[in-house]
Design a protein around this motif. Structure first.
Motif, PDB file in Angstrom:
ATOM      1  N   LEU B 670       0.852  -1.628  -0.151  1.00  0.00           N
ATOM      2  CA  LEU B 670      -0.044  -0.320   0.100  1.00  0.00           C
ATOM      3  C   LEU B 670       0.759   1.563   0.001  1.00  0.00           C
ATOM      4  CD1 LEU B 670      -2.846   1.778   1.070  1.00  0.00           C
ATOM      5  CD2 LEU B 670      -1.741   1.410   3.303  1.00  0.00           C
ATOM      6  N   GLU B 671       0.386   1.751  -0.695  1.00  0.00           N
ATOM      7  CA  GLU B 671       1.388   3.525  -0.560  1.00  0.00           C
ATOM      8  C   GLU B 671       0.561   4.925  -0.870  1.00  0.00           C
ATOM      9  OE1 GLU B 671       4.521   4.436  -3.791  1.00  0.00           O
ATOM     10  OE2 GLU B 671       5.485   5.349  -2.452  1.00  0.00           O
ATOM     11  N   LEU B 672       0.502   5.761  -0.108  1.00  0.00           N
ATOM     12  CA  LEU B 672      -0.507   6.665   0.593  1.00  0.00           C
ATOM     13  C   LEU B 672       0.568   8.174   0.400  1.00  0.00           C
ATOM     14  CD1 LEU B 672      -3.570   7.445   0.788  1.00  0.00           C
ATOM     15  CD2 LEU B 672      -2.874   7.380   3.199  1.00  0.00           C
ATOM     16  N   ASP B 673       0.070   8.656  -0.029  1.00  0.00           N
ATOM     17  CA  ASP B 673       0.204  10.647   0.013  1.00  0.00           C
ATOM     18  C   ASP B 673       0.269  11.055   0.740  1.00  0.00           C
ATOM     19  OD1 ASP B 673       2.127  12.860  -0.967  1.00  0.00           O
ATOM     20  OD2 ASP B 673       0.886  11.969  -3.031  1.00  0.00           O
ATOM     21  N   LEU B 674       0.680  11.519   1.547  1.00  0.00           N
ATOM     22  CA  LEU B 674       0.282  12.443   2.987  1.00  0.00           C
ATOM     23  C   LEU B 674       0.456  13.452   2.934  1.00  0.00           C
ATOM     24  CD1 LEU B 674       2.732  10.061   6.132  1.00  0.00           C
ATOM     25  CD2 LEU B 674       0.538   9.491   5.381  1.00  0.00           C
ATOM     26  N   GLU B 675       0.461  13.938   1.798  1.00  0.00           N
ATOM     27  CA  GLU B 675       0.032  16.112   2.048  1.00  0.00           C
ATOM     28  C   GLU B 675      -0.971  15.979   2.289  1.00  0.00           C
ATOM     29  OE1 GLU B 675       3.271  17.859   0.795  1.00  0.00           O
ATOM     30  OE2 GLU B 675       3.595  15.717   1.712  1.00  0.00           O
ATOM     31  N   GLY B 676      -1.390  16.784   2.975  1.00  0.00           N
ATOM     32  CA  GLY B 676      -2.642  17.609   3.064  1.00  0.00           C
ATOM     33  C   GLY B 676      -3.539  16.397   4.812  1.00  0.00           C
ATOM     34  N   LEU B 677      -2.751  15.668   4.736  1.00  0.00           N
ATOM     35  CA  LEU B 677      -3.220  14.446   5.814  1.00  0.00           C
ATOM     36  C   LEU B 677      -3.381  14.856   6.685  1.00  0.00           C
ATOM     37  CD1 LEU B 677      -3.055  10.872   4.368  1.00  0.00           C
ATOM     38  CD2 LEU B 677      -5.140  12.557   3.567  1.00  0.00           C
ATOM     39  N   LYS B 678      -3.631  15.509   7.811  1.00  0.00           N
ATOM     40  CA  LYS B 678      -3.832  16.146   8.726  1.00  0.00           C
ATOM     41  C   LYS B 678      -4.311  14.880   9.806  1.00  0.00           C
ATOM     42  CE  LYS B 678      -6.105  20.147   9.514  1.00  0.00           C
ATOM     43  NZ  LYS B 678      -6.706  20.194   7.167  1.00  0.00           N
ATOM     44  N   LEU B 679      -4.046  15.239  11.593  1.00  0.00           N
ATOM     45  CA  LEU B 679      -4.916  14.529  12.335  1.00  0.00           C
ATOM     46  C   LEU B 679      -5.922  15.032  12.471  1.00  0.00           C
ATOM     47  CD1 LEU B 679      -2.115  14.214  14.905  1.00  0.00           C
ATOM     48  CD2 LEU B 679      -3.417  12.469  14.208  1.00  0.00           C
ATOM     49  N   PRO B 680      -7.304  14.450  12.698  1.00  0.00           N
ATOM     50  CA  PRO B 680      -8.514  14.948  12.656  1.00  0.00           C
ATOM     51  C   PRO B 680      -8.329  15.889  14.162  1.00  0.00           C
ATOM     52  CG  PRO B 680      -8.672  12.451  13.381  1.00  0.00           C
ATOM     53  CD  PRO B 680      -7.547  13.109  12.707  1.00  0.00           C
ATOM     54  N   LEU B 681      -9.426  17.087  14.146  1.00  0.00           N
ATOM     55  CA  LEU B 681      -9.644  17.310  16.085  1.00  0.00           C
ATOM     56  C   LEU B 681     -10.825  16.312  15.774  1.00  0.00           C
ATOM     57  CD1 LEU B 681      -9.864  21.221  14.844  1.00  0.00           C
ATOM     58  CD2 LEU B 681      -8.233  20.049  16.039  1.00  0.00           C
ATOM     59  N   ILE B 682     -10.396  16.001  17.217  1.00  0.00           N
ATOM     60  CA  ILE B 682     -12.178  15.353  17.945  1.00  0.00           C
ATOM     61  C   ILE B 682     -12.583  15.952  18.273  1.00  0.00           C
ATOM     62  CG2 ILE B 682     -11.788  13.248  19.845  1.00  0.00           C
ATOM     63  CD1 ILE B 682      -9.102  12.904  18.800  1.00  0.00           C
ATOM     64  N   LYS B 683     -13.928  15.370  17.915  1.00  0.00           N
ATOM     65  CA  LYS B 683     -14.880  16.952  18.481  1.00  0.00           C
ATOM     66  C   LYS B 683     -15.853  14.921  18.972  1.00  0.00           C
ATOM     67  CE  LYS B 683     -17.700  20.886  17.610  1.00  0.00           C
ATOM     68  NZ  LYS B 683     -19.501  20.029  17.391  1.00  0.00           N
ATOM     69  N   PHE B 684     -16.345  15.309  20.476  1.00  0.00           N
ATOM     70  CA  PHE B 684     -17.571  14.607  20.843  1.00  0.00           C
ATOM     71  C   PHE B 684     -18.460  14.820  20.522  1.00  0.00           C
ATOM     72  CE2 PHE B 684     -20.553  14.248  24.433  1.00  0.00           C
ATOM     73  CZ  PHE B 684     -20.919  13.335  24.901  1.00  0.00           C
ATOM     74  N   SER B 685     -19.280  13.568  20.339  1.00  0.00           N
ATOM     75  CA  SER B 685     -20.539  13.429  19.524  1.00  0.00           C
ATOM     76  C   SER B 685     -21.868  12.498  20.855  1.00  0.00           C
ATOM     77  CB  SER B 685     -20.922  13.478  18.166  1.00  0.00           C
ATOM     78  OG  SER B 685     -20.227  11.692  18.004  1.00  0.00           O
ATOM     79  N   ASP B 686     -22.979  13.352  21.133  1.00  0.00           N
ATOM     80  CA  ASP B 686     -23.899  12.213  21.695  1.00  0.00           C
ATOM     81  C   ASP B 686     -24.448  10.815  21.188  1.00  0.00           C
ATOM     82  OD1 ASP B 686     -24.447  12.033  24.297  1.00  0.00           O
ATOM     83  OD2 ASP B 686     -26.568  13.052  23.745  1.00  0.00           O
ATOM     84  N   PHE B 687     -23.872  10.349  22.395  1.00  0.00           N
ATOM     85  CA  PHE B 687     -24.750   8.741  21.721  1.00  0.00           C
ATOM     86  C   PHE B 687     -26.040   8.468  22.289  1.00  0.00           C
ATOM     87  CE2 PHE B 687     -21.395   8.716  24.587  1.00  0.00           C
ATOM     88  CZ  PHE B 687     -21.812   7.978  25.993  1.00  0.00           C
ATOM     89  N   SER B 688     -26.130   7.201  21.762  1.00  0.00           N
ATOM     90  CA  SER B 688     -27.648   6.778  22.609  1.00  0.00           C
ATOM     91  C   SER B 688     -27.214   5.670  23.975  1.00  0.00           C
ATOM     92  CB  SER B 688     -28.096   5.709  21.688  1.00  0.00           C
ATOM     93  OG  SER B 688     -29.267   4.299  22.402  1.00  0.00           O
ATOM     94  N   ARG B 689     -28.147   5.999  24.683  1.00  0.00           N
ATOM     95  CA  ARG B 689     -28.050   5.561  26.440  1.00  0.00           C
ATOM     96  C   ARG B 689     -29.034   4.008  26.153  1.00  0.00           C
ATOM     97  NH1 ARG B 689     -24.450   8.271  29.444  1.00  0.00           N
ATOM     98  NH2 ARG B 689     -23.522  10.175  28.846  1.00  0.00           N
ATOM     99  N   PHE B 690     -29.450   3.002  25.063  1.00  0.00           N
ATOM    100  CA  PHE B 690     -30.124   3.056  24.955  1.00  0.00           C
ATOM    101  C   PHE B 690     -29.519   1.284  24.795  1.00  0.00           C
ATOM    102  CE2 PHE B 690     -32.713   6.058  25.087  1.00  0.00           C
ATOM    103  CZ  PHE B 690     -33.752   5.931  26.076  1.00  0.00           C
ATOM    104  N   PRO B 691     -29.214   0.271  25.027  1.00  0.00           N
ATOM    105  CA  PRO B 691     -29.053  -1.160  24.492  1.00  0.00           C
ATOM    106  C   PRO B 691     -28.675  -1.391  23.199  1.00  0.00           C
ATOM    107  CG  PRO B 691     -30.473  -1.924  25.635  1.00  0.00           C
ATOM    108  CD  PRO B 691     -30.164   0.026  25.899  1.00  0.00           C
ATOM    109  N   SER B 692     -28.244  -2.150  21.870  1.00  0.00           N
ATOM    110  CA  SER B 692     -28.256  -1.865  20.658  1.00  0.00           C
ATOM    111  C   SER B 692     -28.516  -3.709  20.417  1.00  0.00           C
ATOM    112  CB  SER B 692     -26.199  -1.104  20.071  1.00  0.00           C
ATOM    113  OG  SER B 692     -26.053  -0.383  20.613  1.00  0.00           O
ATOM    114  N   VAL B 693     -29.201  -3.790  19.017  1.00  0.00           N
ATOM    115  CA  VAL B 693     -29.641  -4.729  19.039  1.00  0.00           C
ATOM    116  C   VAL B 693     -29.050  -5.141  17.841  1.00  0.00           C
ATOM    117  CG1 VAL B 693     -32.425  -6.233  18.453  1.00  0.00           C
ATOM    118  CG2 VAL B 693     -31.811  -4.288  19.904  1.00  0.00           C
ATOM    119  N   ARG B 694     -28.026  -6.502  17.903  1.00  0.00           N
ATOM    120  CA  ARG B 694     -27.885  -6.948  16.491  1.00  0.00           C
ATOM    121  C   ARG B 694     -28.661  -7.921  16.566  1.00  0.00           C
ATOM    122  NH1 ARG B 694     -21.954  -6.103  17.056  1.00  0.00           N
ATOM    123  NH2 ARG B 694     -21.600  -6.949  15.235  1.00  0.00           N
ATOM    124  N   ARG B 695     -28.395  -7.434  14.452  1.00  0.00           N
ATOM    125  CA  ARG B 695     -29.609  -8.737  13.985  1.00  0.00           C
ATOM    126  C   ARG B 695     -28.152  -9.260  12.682  1.00  0.00           C
ATOM    127  NH1 ARG B 695     -35.260  -8.759  14.452  1.00  0.00           N
ATOM    128  NH2 ARG B 695     -35.170  -8.842  16.557  1.00  0.00           N
TER     129      ARG B 695
END
Lengths: 325, 781
Positions: B670-695
């Motif tokens: 794999l080869e990837l150009d790193l120009e222009g890539l940068k670490l994302p600004l971490i921003k908190f986003s709210d998440f559901s407090r109810f249990p998840s269901v898998r199918r």
């Protein structure tokens, strides 16, 4: 002997012989299960004459009260015991198979840490350079004998372009952009026409530092270098400065340190030559500065006891795996 | 510069032993590359008198020589000419170290030789000896080591290019003089001149290239071999003795650091210092003919060039055994002019090294006289007057030196008298201009001294660095913590995946470039080898070199990465190249074999997984499309796109390339150009407090259907409660499924409003299945 006494003896004998959880469970079922011997005996109490019934009943109930919990406890203990035995703690575990950093990166990070804490900002510069940045601006005019010290790779079909032979062009590029105080570091690759052997490589890594401000003297240079060596190799490391020549510093010195009983040359340094300051439009009457440069491979070789510079670019896993951090 | 301890003592009183002097040289900035005690191993060398010379019984080439020593006698076998009874020789007894090895008793065709009768060659004092050495005026008490001048030390000093003045004994003596506070003894150079001897006319046409030219004639000389002391000194200094006249010019070169040249007077009619004419030729002393380019500075007579100025003399005008008169040149040539010729003709001589670094323009008359005096001593003859042609204004340079400024540079508060003391030690004269300022006269030999910074260096050189205290100034507003760059976090991301960081040399071959890049490469004009002819345009060749090495060395699982620059030519732009940073990842061989895990060959998904993880790590979306034009290095490859722009490639290495690297297992990169890539600004986003269901649902799709399409359709259903879709199984079996493939998807649902009822989830799943059905994908029963 009463029936209860017989049963007690039998139960005790069987418990003595039992070891597995199943053994204990079987004993429990045999005596205290729905069709167990003790259960049956209790059920048949009603056939006994009333006067005997009470005593026999008490004895049998005592049996039940004593042994039923005991068997359960023994069974649980046996389970735990059996469970414990099942782990072969000499069998290799499911390991995290982590890779590691190249030793030059380790040294680079250490250098950055030391100099960042002294307020040095790390900057970058191109590896393909012009004659001006690599030589002339650094007080090495064409045909200057100092060019003999650097055997240069030139770019084909692009006159005037070369592969930088040292990291010092970054000094010029930085001072062109930033006016004093300038306090920068740079780590990068440099290239010289040197065939590979144990101590030479056509491409290697250098670390360059530069500090220009009012009133900077050799004293600041010495303090900075000593601090660096102490941080990297331990406080109290024996260090000596010896005079030498670089076209871009005056006075210039070579720094040696005593490592495992031997004096090792580890870096070159000096006060920025007034002509270099003039070349970037800084008035040497107002400002002075120091600069230093060192081979990162050399530092790593001393620090880790590596004897052959080729190992750094061979990338043999037997080498790379040794630098776990 | 090779230096003999005893020779050096002719010019300066040395207070240190030969061993301790090494330290002093180093202290003064002259690195001692080698120091050698010349008498080491020679304690068994004895003076002997030949008492008998007998024929060897089986070989007429050898003689059996009976030797009398001071204490005893010795029998030696020798094949040398000139062995006669009554002559003295030097004999190396058992254990003596000679150039040819350690001496021991040995059998020479049936006769035991108890030692070696030595020649100068055996002693390392000449290239080739005709016979053994016959010392003169000796007796059995004579110490051979003393007689031969071998009770001495030889140093090889590295002289930095800024100090050509140290390429001569007198210059080094001046340094030691400053260090020891001793006066230098100037060797005698007075001569008795004969005013009646004619000197050819001297004309300088190019006074930039040659600001000064002096010449004189010495007539009536006898050219011969030099005495032993002269030959020894030259030979040990690395200069081959030739004849007394030539040897003296070389001797003065070493002594004063100033190159001279002697012409046979009969071969030249006049001296013209001029630029060569195009195509002019000269047969030089090295036996080669040089065709000169226009403007090469030459010394010519009225016909043709007789020397390349400052570099090498011509063969025709050189001093021969038959020469009776010479013209002695002592000139000053401009360093740049000499350097240009040196580079042009590739001619490095003792003379050119000194001129190109910068000789002393004041010394030519003295050097000429010193040489004339020595020539007269060794070869006789009469000395003419000196003709000195020079431009105006050659003299001492003057610089202004302020005590305060020198103090400021070295960080030691100097008193005026300390500065004065330094200048006196260096033998620089000065005038005090006011309370803190001096005018310093720099001797012409010290061309490196240009200003106050140089005086500061002189102070530290002579006095040492120990007097400088240590100080660190940390700015108030310094950033404090470690500013780690993007690549650091990338490395941290890759290490736990078992990838090892490598660093490869930035050079690759042209073929490797063509395999993995369509960019225009930066080629090296003077590569070390064809393998290193191009600056890398891709990191993949470096990874393949490392990967193949490790696989061939028996590693099963080889997972590597490199972060570094590639070099891309951009002809026509202001900066005709760019140096983008890239990341490349390599997987080759098998996954690690463990008792708890079956191993398998690495495949495409091992490197793709790195990209998928990166996409999450960087919070960036990468799209993959099959490469339109495939590069020859790949068997299969896909381009990585970001916002429609190609930023990298993932692929399997072609069999052709694998063969080149001698690897049999499949390799993925794999080869990837790193120009222009940068670490994302971490921003908190709210998440559901109810249990998840898998199918889990299994979908049957035609062979060749892409997972990406299935997932896209699942998302098309537009269920906002769908948190995550994962492919948890891919099952292919023609016996069971015919031409269909089964994908099992794990669907995870959650809601911000409350716990999801089972019936609601069923409904969501049904809606998804409906959408899939529209595309012809059935649920697997």
């Amino acid at each position: 002997m009463t029936e209860a006494e017989n049963l007690r003896r039998e139960i005790e004998e069987e418990i003595e012989k039992a070891s597995s959880p199943e053994d204990f469970e079987n004993i429990r079922i045999k005596y205290f299960g729905k069709k167990g011997l003790v259960t049956k005996a209790l059920k048949s109490l009603k056939d006994l004459p009333i006067e005997k019934r009470k005593e026999a009943g008490a004895l049998l109930n005592a049996l039940k009260k004593e042994f039923e919990p005991l068997l359960k406890k023994k069974r649980e203990e046996a389970k735990v015991k059996a469970h414990k035995k099942s782990w072969d703690y000499t069998l290799p575990g499911r390991r995290i198979l982590k890779g590691n950093l190249h030793p030059l990166t380790l040294v680079e990070l250490k250098i950055r840490e030391i100099f960042s804490s002294l307020g040095f900002k790390f900057v970058d510069g191109p590896y393909i350079e012009t004659d001006w940045y690599n030589f002339e601006a650094l007080n090495v005019p064409p045909h200057h004998p100092a060019r003999e010290m650097h055997d240069t790779f030139y770019v084909k079909n692009m006159p005037g372009l070369l592969l930088r032979t040292h990291t010092s062009p970054v000094q010029i590029r930085t001072m062109e952009k930033i006016k004093p105080p300038v306090r920068v570091g740079h780590i990068g690759r440099v290239f010289r026409v040197d065939a590979f052997d144990a101590s030479h490589a056509p491409a290697f890594t250098q670390f360059e530092g530069l500090y220009v401000d009012k009133g900077v003297s050799f004293r600041d240079l010495k303090g900075t270098i000593m601090h660096f060596i102490y941080e990297l190799f331990g406080k109290g490391t024996e260090v000596k400065f010896l005079p030498t020549f670089f076209p871009f510093t005056e006075p210039s010195a070579e720094v040696y340190m005593k490592w495992k009983g031997e004096w090792m040359e580890i870096l070159g340094c000096g006060m920025v030559h007034p002509r270099v300051l003039k070349n970037v439009g800084i008035d040497p009457e107002k400002y002075t500065g120091f600069a230093f440069g060192m081979g990162v491979e050399r530092i790593a070789m001393i620090k880790y006891g590596i004897k052959d510079i080729r190992l750094f670019s061979e990338n043999n896993l037997k080498f790379l795996r040794q630098f776990k951090i | 510069m090779k230096v003999l301890y005893n020779w050096l003592r002719e010019y300066i009183d040395i207070k240190d032993s030969p061993e301790d002097l090494v330290e002093v040289f180093t202290h003064l900035g002259m690195e001692v590359e080698e120091s050698r005690n010349l008498k080491e191993g020679l304690s068994g060398l004895k003076t002997a008198l030949i008492e008998s010379v007998e024929e060897h019984p089986s070989d007429p080439h050898y003689k059996i020589v009976g030797l009398k020593l001071k204490d005893g006698s010795l029998k030696c076998v020798s094949g040398s000419e000139g062995l006669e009874r009554g002559k003295f020789v030097f004999v190396a007894t058992s254990g003596t170290k000679l150039a040819s090895g350690i001496v021991g008793k040995k059998d020479v065709k049936g006769v035991v030789s108890e030692g070696n009768i030595v020649s100068l060659e055996d002693l390392g004092l000449e290239d080739k000896s005709e016979t053994v050495f016959f010392p003169e005026n000796v007796d059995l008490d004579t110490s051979p080591v003393e007689y031969l001048g071998l009770d001495d030390y030889l140093y090889d000093l590295y002289i930095t290019p800024n100090r050509p003045d140290l390429l001569g004994y007198l210059g080094i003596a001046a340094e030691l003089g400053a260090f020891y506070r001793e006066k230098v003894h100037i060797p005698p150079y007075g001569v008795e001149e004969d005013p009646n001897i004619n000197v050819p006319s001297i004309k300088i046409e190019d006074s930039t290239g040659c600001p000064r030219y002096t010449g004189r004639v010495i007539s009536g000389i006898r050219v011969a071999k030099s005495p032993l002391w002269m030959r020894r000194k030259l030979y040990l200094s690395g200069i081959r003795p030739i004849s007394n006249v030539v040897d003296v010019t070389n001797y003065v070169l070493l002594e004063l650091g100033h190159p001279l040249h002697a012409f046979d007077l009969d071969k030249i009619d006049q001296i013209i210092v001029r630029g060569a004419r195009d195509g002019e030729k000269i047969l030089a002393l090295d036996g080669k003919e040089y065709t000169l380019a226009k403007d090469t500075l030459v010394i010519a007579d009225s016909n043709s060039p007789v020397a390349i100025a400052g570099i090498i003399g011509g063969e025709e005008s050189s001093v021969q055994n038959t020469t009776t008169s010479i013209f002695l040149e002592s000139a000053y040539f401009d360093p740049r002019v000499v350097a240009k010729s040196v580079f042009k003709y590739g001619l490095r001589t003792e003379s050119s090294i000194r001129f190109m670094k910068g000789a002393d323009y004041c010394i030519p008359p003295m050097a000429s006289s010193r040489a004339a005096r020595l020539i007269q001593e060794l070869a006789g003859g009469k000395i003419s007057k000196l003709v000195d042609v020079r431009v105006e204004g050659l003299g001492e340079r003057k610089i202004t030196v302020r005590t305060e400024r020198v103090s400021g540079l070295i960080g030691i508060k100097l008193e005026n008298r300390e500065l004065e003391d330094l200048l006196e030690r260096l033998n620089f004269s000065y005038e005090k201009l006011d309370s803190t300022e001096y005018r310093v006269h720099v001797p012409s030999r010290r061309r490196d001294i240009e200003g106050e910074a140089d005086i500061a260096e002189e102070y530290l050189r002579i006095n040492g660095f120990d007097g400088v205290s240590e100080h660190i100034h940390i700015p108030d507003n310094h950033p404090g913590d470690l500013p780690l760059d993007f690549s650091y976090y990338l490395r941290e991301y890759l290490l736990p995946g078992g990838f090892f960081e490598i660093k490869s040399v930035e050079f690759i071959s042209k073929r490797e470039h063509e395999w993995f890049s369509e960019a225009s490469p930066i080629e090296i004009a003077n590569p070390l080898s064809p393998d290193m002819a191009v600056m890398r345009t891709s990191l993949i060749p470096g990874l393949l070199r490392a990967g193949s090495l490790n696989i061939r060395y028996g590693n099963e699982d080889v997972k590597l990465f490199e972060i570094g620059r590639v070099f891309i030519g951009e002809k026509g732009k202001d900066t005709p190249f760019k140096e983008p940073m890239r990341l490349a990842v390599f997987a080759g061989g098998f996954t690690s074999r463990q008792w708890y895990k079956k191993n398998r060959k690495f495949d495409f998904y091992d490197v793709k997984g790195v990209l998928d993880g990166l996409s999450e790590f960087l919070n960036m979306k990468f799209t993959l499309v099959e490469s339109e034009k495939s590069l020859p290095g790949f068997l299969f490859s896909v381009d990585i796109l970001n916002n429609g722009r190609k930023v990298g490639i993932i692929g399997e290495i072609s069999p052709l390339v694998r063969k080149h690297f001698e690897v049999k297992v499949p390799l993925f990169v794999l080869e990837l150009d790193l120009e222009g890539l940068k670490l994302p600004l971490i921003k908190f986003s709210d998440f559901s407090r109810f249990p998840s269901v898998r199918r889990d649902v299994s979908i049957l799709v035609p062979k060749g259907t892409r997972a990406g399409d299935i997932i896209k359709y699942v998302l098309d259903a537009g269920i906002k409660e769908l948190e995550k879709v994962e492919v948890v199984d891919v099952f292919e079996d023609s016996k069971v499924l015919g031409d269909k493939v089964s994908f099992t998807l794990s669907l995870q649902f959650t809601s911000f409003e409350g716990t999801l009822e089972s019936s609601t989830v069923d409904e969501y799943v049904n809606r998804i299945l409906q959408v899939l059905k529209q595309h012809g994908y059935e649920q697997r029963a």
